[in-house]
Enzyme design. Structure first.
Site, PDB file in Angstrom:
ATOM      1  N   ALA A   1      -5.134  -9.188   4.184  1.00  0.00           N
ATOM      2  CA  ALA A   1      -6.205  -9.877   4.903  1.00  0.00           C
ATOM      3  C   ALA A   1      -7.395 -10.192   3.999  1.00  0.00           C
ATOM      4  O   ALA A   1      -8.094 -11.179   4.218  1.00  0.00           O
ATOM      5  CB  ALA A   1      -6.645  -9.050   6.104  1.00  0.00           C
TER       6      ALA A   1
ATOM      7  N   THR B   1       5.046 -15.975  -7.342  1.00  0.00           N
ATOM      8  CA  THR B   1       6.338 -15.578  -6.783  1.00  0.00           C
ATOM      9  C   THR B   1       6.129 -14.771  -5.509  1.00  0.00           C
ATOM     10  O   THR B   1       5.291 -13.872  -5.461  1.00  0.00           O
ATOM     11  CB  THR B   1       7.132 -14.746  -7.814  1.00  0.00           C
ATOM     12  OG1 THR B   1       7.325 -15.566  -8.962  1.00  0.00           O
ATOM     13  CG2 THR B   1       8.476 -14.303  -7.265  1.00  0.00           C
TER      14      THR B   1
ATOM     15  N   CYS C   1     -13.890   0.821   3.034  1.00  0.00           N
ATOM     16  CA  CYS C   1     -14.468   0.088   1.902  1.00  0.00           C
ATOM     17  C   CYS C   1     -15.882   0.559   1.608  1.00  0.00           C
ATOM     18  O   CYS C   1     -16.443   0.281   0.559  1.00  0.00           O
ATOM     19  CB  CYS C   1     -14.473  -1.403   2.189  1.00  0.00           C
ATOM     20  SG  CYS C   1     -12.934  -1.949   2.903  1.00  0.00           S
TER      21      CYS C   1
HETATM   22  C1  LIG Z   1      -8.304  -3.838   6.682  1.00  0.00           C
HETATM   23  C2  LIG Z   1      -9.032  -5.081   7.016  1.00  0.00           C
HETATM   24  C3  LIG Z   1      -9.111  -6.139   6.107  1.00  0.00           C
HETATM   25  C4  LIG Z   1      -8.506  -6.051   4.732  1.00  0.00           C
HETATM   26  O1  LIG Z   1      -7.121  -6.140   4.793  1.00  0.00           O
HETATM   27  P1  LIG Z   1      -6.215  -5.832   3.497  1.00  0.00           P
HETATM   28  O2  LIG Z   1      -4.861  -6.281   3.912  1.00  0.00           O
HETATM   29  O3  LIG Z   1      -6.321  -4.369   3.261  1.00  0.00           O
HETATM   30  O4  LIG Z   1      -6.761  -6.640   2.373  1.00  0.00           O
HETATM   31  C5  LIG Z   1      -9.767  -7.284   6.488  1.00  0.00           C
HETATM   32  N1  LIG Z   1     -10.342  -7.389   7.698  1.00  0.00           N
HETATM   33  C6  LIG Z   1     -10.293  -6.393   8.610  1.00  0.00           C
HETATM   34  C7  LIG Z   1     -10.923  -6.574   9.932  1.00  0.00           C
HETATM   35  C8  LIG Z   1      -9.642  -5.209   8.296  1.00  0.00           C
HETATM   36  O5  LIG Z   1      -9.602  -4.219   9.185  1.00  0.00           O
END
Ligand SMILES: *Cc1c(COP(=O)(O)O)cnc(C)c1O
Length: 382
Positions: A73, A239, A325
């Protein structure tokens, strides 16, 4: 019970064994590159990747050519924000978001501000909700993108995605939503909800880490952030992470099929947790109980140093103060302060996140023991 009990499921989830099983053949058997379409093996893998793409597309009411596989994400959010902004900069330079988005959105917006973009951060209220009138009023003729998360990863507040999609659509503005946290609990229909771009992640839905997807509505042009061999419609070259993609699709399929059952049980256990821990403690919930992810609790415990509490209880439960984070110990959670609370409240807040693997035995045990430990800590200091 296996200790410590994991209740930090907003940070990540345990992978479902059925997901792992689906991935296994793609490491050592069907390992060909899906872009190698000159041979049988490459074509076989391409076929499987396309099935995965179709499955995800179908579950969100999209077409397979609208799904871009990414590393998660964070990357999906970055492509959506920065890629769209750079592609539409002739049209306008204004973006609207909220002050409690994930850092992947907020930091992308900071980067764009340095490139001359203008960002409006809608301030949420104490329930972690935005005012739709304020959203409407903040739109101007330079607005190109609205990015608002579907649900917050710290306080669990849920945003009115269909209403926002309608407002964006009526004004000819693109709408992106980070659906990472909600997708296990709510069926997302991009057509019906007026969503133009949507981020999802594998490891938040009992799938693998390092894989995600971005839905991009057909016809939308995006500037890539990285350059390479043209994969994923040139929006995300490189890839393909085949085992990850297969696992993501399987996780999606399971989450869709078992959504109702999981949601009801998780919510029941979450409410039980709150009931037990609230019994003789003076706790306050950050955000409302109604408009909230079914697996989330964000608890303000007056007089308690949340970091100290989490350390004290770490042998039997894994919880956090907020976003994974925000590892910086001196900074309060910007989500809690962004809701209009003082720093003190952020430093005294713990986040609980249940999963489909949480059991009643675990929940009763943790809630009971946590309550005792909090009382001990409060007595010690008073
Ligand atoms: C965990 C999270 C992300 C980051 O996702 P990753 O796949 O770990 O990069 C982004 N947005 C929200 C709302 C999340 O909970």
């Amino acid at each position: 019970m296996k200790m410590p009990i994991y209740l930090d499921n907003h940070a990540t989830t345990k992978m479902d064994k059925r997901v792992l099983e689906s991935m296994m053949p793609f490491f050592t058997e069907d390992y060909a590159n899906p872009s190698s379409i000159d041979h049988i093996q490459g074509n076989k893998v391409l076929g499987k990747v396309n099935e995965a793409r179709e499955l995800i597309a179908e579950k969100i009411n999209a077409s397979e050519d609208e799904i871009i596989f990414t590393s998660g994400a964070t990357e999906s959010d970055n492509i959506a924000i920065t890629g769209i902004a750079r592609s539409l900069k002739e049209k306008g330079n204004h973006i609207i978001t909220t002050n409690i988005e994930h850092k992947a959105i907020l930091e992308s917006c900071s980067g764009l501000k340095r490139e001359g973009f203008d960002v409006t951060y809608l301030q949420v209220n104490r329930k972690g909700e935005i005012d739709l009138e304020e959203l409407k009023n903040s739109i101007n003729d330079k607005t190109i993108l609205i990015s608002i998360m579907s649900a917050n990863n710290e306080v669990g507040s849920i945003f009115p995605i269909s209403d926002i999609g309608k407002i964006a659509g009526e004004n000819g503005i693109l709408f992106h939503t980070d659906a990472t946290q909600i997708i296990s609990y709510k069926k997302m229909d991009v057509e019906e909800m007026g969503i133009d771009l949507m981020s999802i992640s594998g490891h938040k839905i009992y799938g693998p880490k390092g894989v995600g997807a971005l839905y991009v509505k057909r016809g939308i042009r995006i500037n890539p952030l990285i350059y390479g061999g043209g994969q994923e419609r040139n929006i995300r070259p490189g890839t393909l992470n085949v085992p990850g993609i297969i696992g993501l699709a399987r996780a999606f399929e399971l989450s869709d099929k078992e959504r109702e059952k999981n949601t009801l049980e998780i919510k029941r256990l979450r409410d039980l947790f709150l009931e037990i821990i609230s019994k003789d403690l003076d706790l306050e919930l950050n955000g409302s109980i109604e408009n909230r992810l079914p697996n989330n609790l964000s608890l303000y415990i007056r007089g308690i140093d949340a970091k100290a509490l989490i350390t004290k209880v770490k042998e039997y439960v894994s919880i956090s103060t907020g976003s994974a984070c925000n590892t910086d110990t001196v900074k309060p959670s910007y989500v809690i302060t962004g809701m209009g609370y003082e720093k003190e409240r952020a430093f005294s807040t713990i986040r609980i996140g249940l999963s489909k693997y949480s059991t009643e035995e675990e929940i009763r045990f943790v809630a009971g023991k946590l309550s005792k430990d909090i009382k001990k800590m409060l007595n010690f200091f008073n």
